[in-house]
Design an enzyme around this catalytic site. Sequence first.
Site, PDB file in Angstrom:
ATOM      1  N   ARG A   1       0.831  -1.215   0.000  1.00 22.55           N
ATOM      2  CA  ARG A   1       0.000   0.000   0.000  1.00 22.55           C
ATOM      3  C   ARG A   1       0.866   1.267   0.000  1.00 22.55           C
ATOM      4  O   ARG A   1       0.533   2.279  -0.625  1.00 22.55           O
ATOM      5  CB  ARG A   1      -0.918  -0.036   1.237  1.00 22.55           C
ATOM      6  CG  ARG A   1      -1.925   1.081   1.286  1.00 22.55           C
ATOM      7  CD  ARG A   1      -2.950   0.842   2.373  1.00 22.55           C
ATOM      8  NE  ARG A   1      -3.881   1.943   2.485  1.00 22.55           N
ATOM      9  CZ  ARG A   1      -4.075   2.656   3.595  1.00 22.55           C
ATOM     10  NH1 ARG A   1      -3.421   2.357   4.702  1.00 22.55           N
ATOM     11  NH2 ARG A   1      -4.920   3.661   3.606  1.00 22.55           N
TER      12      ARG A   1
ATOM     13  N   HIS B   1       0.626   4.414  -2.475  1.00 20.59           N
ATOM     14  CA  HIS B   1       0.426   5.787  -1.988  1.00 20.59           C
ATOM     15  C   HIS B   1       1.576   6.704  -2.396  1.00 20.59           C
ATOM     16  O   HIS B   1       1.387   7.910  -2.532  1.00 20.59           O
ATOM     17  CB  HIS B   1       0.239   5.794  -0.466  1.00 20.59           C
ATOM     18  CG  HIS B   1      -1.140   5.383  -0.044  1.00 20.59           C
ATOM     19  ND1 HIS B   1      -1.729   5.781   1.135  1.00 20.59           N
ATOM     20  CD2 HIS B   1      -2.081   4.620  -0.673  1.00 20.59           C
ATOM     21  CE1 HIS B   1      -2.950   5.271   1.228  1.00 20.59           C
ATOM     22  NE2 HIS B   1      -3.182   4.553   0.145  1.00 20.59           N
TER      23      HIS B   1
ATOM     24  N   ASN C   1      -2.742   8.407   5.034  1.00 19.68           N
ATOM     25  CA  ASN C   1      -1.418   7.806   5.256  1.00 19.68           C
ATOM     26  C   ASN C   1      -1.134   7.487   6.723  1.00 19.68           C
ATOM     27  O   ASN C   1      -0.123   6.845   7.030  1.00 19.68           O
ATOM     28  CB  ASN C   1      -0.318   8.725   4.706  1.00 19.68           C
ATOM     29  CG  ASN C   1      -0.262   8.675   3.191  1.00 19.68           C
ATOM     30  OD1 ASN C   1      -0.655   7.677   2.592  1.00 19.68           O
ATOM     31  ND2 ASN C   1       0.212   9.748   2.567  1.00 19.68           N
TER      32      ASN C   1
ATOM     33  N   HIS D   1      -6.370  -5.636  -2.484  1.00 21.63           N
ATOM     34  CA  HIS D   1      -7.148  -5.809  -1.250  1.00 21.63           C
ATOM     35  C   HIS D   1      -7.370  -7.280  -0.912  1.00 21.63           C
ATOM     36  O   HIS D   1      -8.136  -7.603  -0.021  1.00 21.63           O
ATOM     37  CB  HIS D   1      -8.480  -5.056  -1.351  1.00 21.63           C
ATOM     38  CG  HIS D   1      -8.306  -3.566  -1.276  1.00 21.63           C
ATOM     39  ND1 HIS D   1      -9.308  -2.665  -1.517  1.00 21.63           N
ATOM     40  CD2 HIS D   1      -7.218  -2.806  -0.956  1.00 21.63           C
ATOM     41  CE1 HIS D   1      -8.863  -1.423  -1.367  1.00 21.63           C
ATOM     42  NE2 HIS D   1      -7.594  -1.483  -1.039  1.00 21.63           N
TER      43      HIS D   1
HETATM   44  C1  HEM Z   1      -9.029   1.916  -5.740  1.00 27.13           C
HETATM   45  C2  HEM Z   1      -8.900   2.757  -4.759  1.00 27.13           C
HETATM   46  C3  HEM Z   1      -8.456   2.371  -3.386  1.00 27.13           C
HETATM   47  C4  HEM Z   1      -9.004   2.809  -2.217  1.00 27.13           C
HETATM   48  C5  HEM Z   1     -10.147   3.787  -2.087  1.00 27.13           C
HETATM   49  C6  HEM Z   1      -8.297   2.179  -1.140  1.00 27.13           C
HETATM   50  C7  HEM Z   1      -8.535   2.400   0.194  1.00 27.13           C
HETATM   51  C8  HEM Z   1      -7.979   1.677   1.237  1.00 27.13           C
HETATM   52  C9  HEM Z   1      -8.306   1.837   2.631  1.00 27.13           C
HETATM   53  C10 HEM Z   1      -9.296   2.864   3.182  1.00 27.13           C
HETATM   54  C11 HEM Z   1      -7.619   0.916   3.313  1.00 27.13           C
HETATM   55  C12 HEM Z   1      -7.694   0.624   4.819  1.00 27.13           C
HETATM   56  C13 HEM Z   1      -6.780   1.509   5.632  1.00 27.13           C
HETATM   57  C14 HEM Z   1      -7.035   1.269   7.098  1.00 27.13           C
HETATM   58  O1  HEM Z   1      -8.176   1.462   7.533  1.00 27.13           O
HETATM   59  O2  HEM Z   1      -6.096   0.883   7.824  1.00 27.13           O
HETATM   60  C15 HEM Z   1      -6.840   0.163   2.365  1.00 27.13           C
HETATM   61  C16 HEM Z   1      -6.018  -0.869   2.693  1.00 27.13           C
HETATM   62  C17 HEM Z   1      -5.190  -1.489   1.787  1.00 27.13           C
HETATM   63  N1  HEM Z   1      -5.032  -1.159   0.458  1.00 27.13           N
HETATM   64 FE1  HEM Z   1      -6.217   0.045  -0.617  1.00 27.13          FE
HETATM   65  N2  HEM Z   1      -7.332   1.366  -1.664  1.00 27.13           N
HETATM   66  C18 HEM Z   1      -7.386   1.454  -3.028  1.00 27.13           C
HETATM   67  C19 HEM Z   1      -6.551   0.836  -3.916  1.00 27.13           C
HETATM   68  C20 HEM Z   1      -5.476   0.064  -3.555  1.00 27.13           C
HETATM   69  C21 HEM Z   1      -4.438  -0.358  -4.440  1.00 27.13           C
HETATM   70  C22 HEM Z   1      -4.317   0.064  -5.900  1.00 27.13           C
HETATM   71  C23 HEM Z   1      -3.583  -1.148  -3.706  1.00 27.13           C
HETATM   72  C24 HEM Z   1      -2.314  -1.835  -4.122  1.00 27.13           C
HETATM   73  C25 HEM Z   1      -1.969  -2.060  -5.355  1.00 27.13           C
HETATM   74  C26 HEM Z   1      -4.111  -1.210  -2.370  1.00 27.13           C
HETATM   75  C27 HEM Z   1      -3.577  -1.941  -1.344  1.00 27.13           C
HETATM   76  C28 HEM Z   1      -4.077  -1.975  -0.062  1.00 27.13           C
HETATM   77  C29 HEM Z   1      -3.613  -2.914   0.952  1.00 27.13           C
HETATM   78  C30 HEM Z   1      -2.597  -4.009   0.744  1.00 27.13           C
HETATM   79  C31 HEM Z   1      -4.306  -2.593   2.124  1.00 27.13           C
HETATM   80  C32 HEM Z   1      -4.162  -3.261   3.502  1.00 27.13           C
HETATM   81  C33 HEM Z   1      -3.149  -2.473   4.320  1.00 27.13           C
HETATM   82  C34 HEM Z   1      -2.867  -3.028   5.709  1.00 27.13           C
HETATM   83  O3  HEM Z   1      -3.053  -4.223   5.963  1.00 27.13           O
HETATM   84  O4  HEM Z   1      -2.404  -2.238   6.560  1.00 27.13           O
HETATM   85  N3  HEM Z   1      -5.237  -0.435  -2.303  1.00 27.13           N
HETATM   86  N4  HEM Z   1      -7.068   0.661   1.106  1.00 27.13           N
END
Ligand code: HEM
Length: 325
Positions: free
Chosen positions: A65, A69, A97, A195
Amino acid sequence: MTSLVMAAFISVASVLIFGVSLSEEAGGLSLNFYDRSCPGVYSAVDKVVRTHVMNAPSIAAPLLRMHFHDCFVRGCDGSVLLNSIKSQKAEKVAFPNLSLRGFEIIDEAKAVVEKLCPGVVSCADILALVARDAVHKVGGPSWNVPTGRRDGKLSRDTDALTNLPPANGNFSTLKSIFANVGLSVKDLVVLSGGHTIGTAHCSSINTRLYNFSGKGDMDPALDKTYAAQLKIKCKPGDTTNRVEMDPGSFKTFDNNYFSTLEKRRGLFQSDAALLTDNEATSYLKAELQSSTFSSDFGVSMEKMGKISVLTGTAGEIRRKCGFTN
Ligand code: HEM
């Protein structure tokens, strides 16, 4: 000979004499960028990542992530790694972030690489390599990471707020944020598959569960049974608990995310939004039915890793990733 013809001649000659590939030159990145200056960088980074991911596999997700970002804000220039300074709050402290983790792993990898070849490898490259290696260690694909990125000198919290997609984004918002950085609807669908690993804070879904339209209601796009399960873990106003992004398989990188989506169990509105567009839905079905997710993810990650990179003499090679030189 006109200067235009002369320039073309020199360019063709440089390809013939130095074996420089035009496609590699075009992005300013290349797969053999550190062949002479720091050949050990890849195994050094991989070793640091292996140690941490074997110790705590859940760290792979936030590292992936973090690269995403970084790239969406001012390009893949390591700006997400910079600390705030007196005159400027950095991207790091912008709301989306605050839930990033793993900065110390990037710092550790950088310190190891600095010992090996001081002043050569950028923090932006290290982050791109770390993300790739981390995903691979939890069962995900590996992909090419052409290198040669240089580090930016500016990091602004406001840029992060403007350029990162919001969890409550609808399809047209997501499509345009991805289009702004040169990514397609297919990239949006495929990369949302990131995700498949990781967890989210309850605060990221509170509105969806408890106050969707300001009347104490739930998002009707969310499966009711799943919502009831989420409500057990996430009470109203909970800012600390976390839930699995891809229930039951959040530790392994697989295409299960797409079947979760199809069952209306995507965690965020941004996940659910992919079902509201025909083009996105057809990509989603394709990822579900075929075995191409791994390779498609790699292709889109490589593309994402090239967003607005600084190369040549632009930017700098930071000594420490949290600070400009
Ligand atoms: C399409 C739009 C996207 C939105 C709106 C979004 C939003 C989010 C949000 C809100 C979280 C949770 C943060 C938290 O509450 O701790 C999250 C987690 C995550 N996102 Fe996304 N995301 C998007 C796209 C992506 C992309 C493109 C990737 C990677 C290529 C990605 C990888 C991840 C990963 C791996 C997590 C888990 C992080 C953790 O375990 O701490 N996301 N995302």
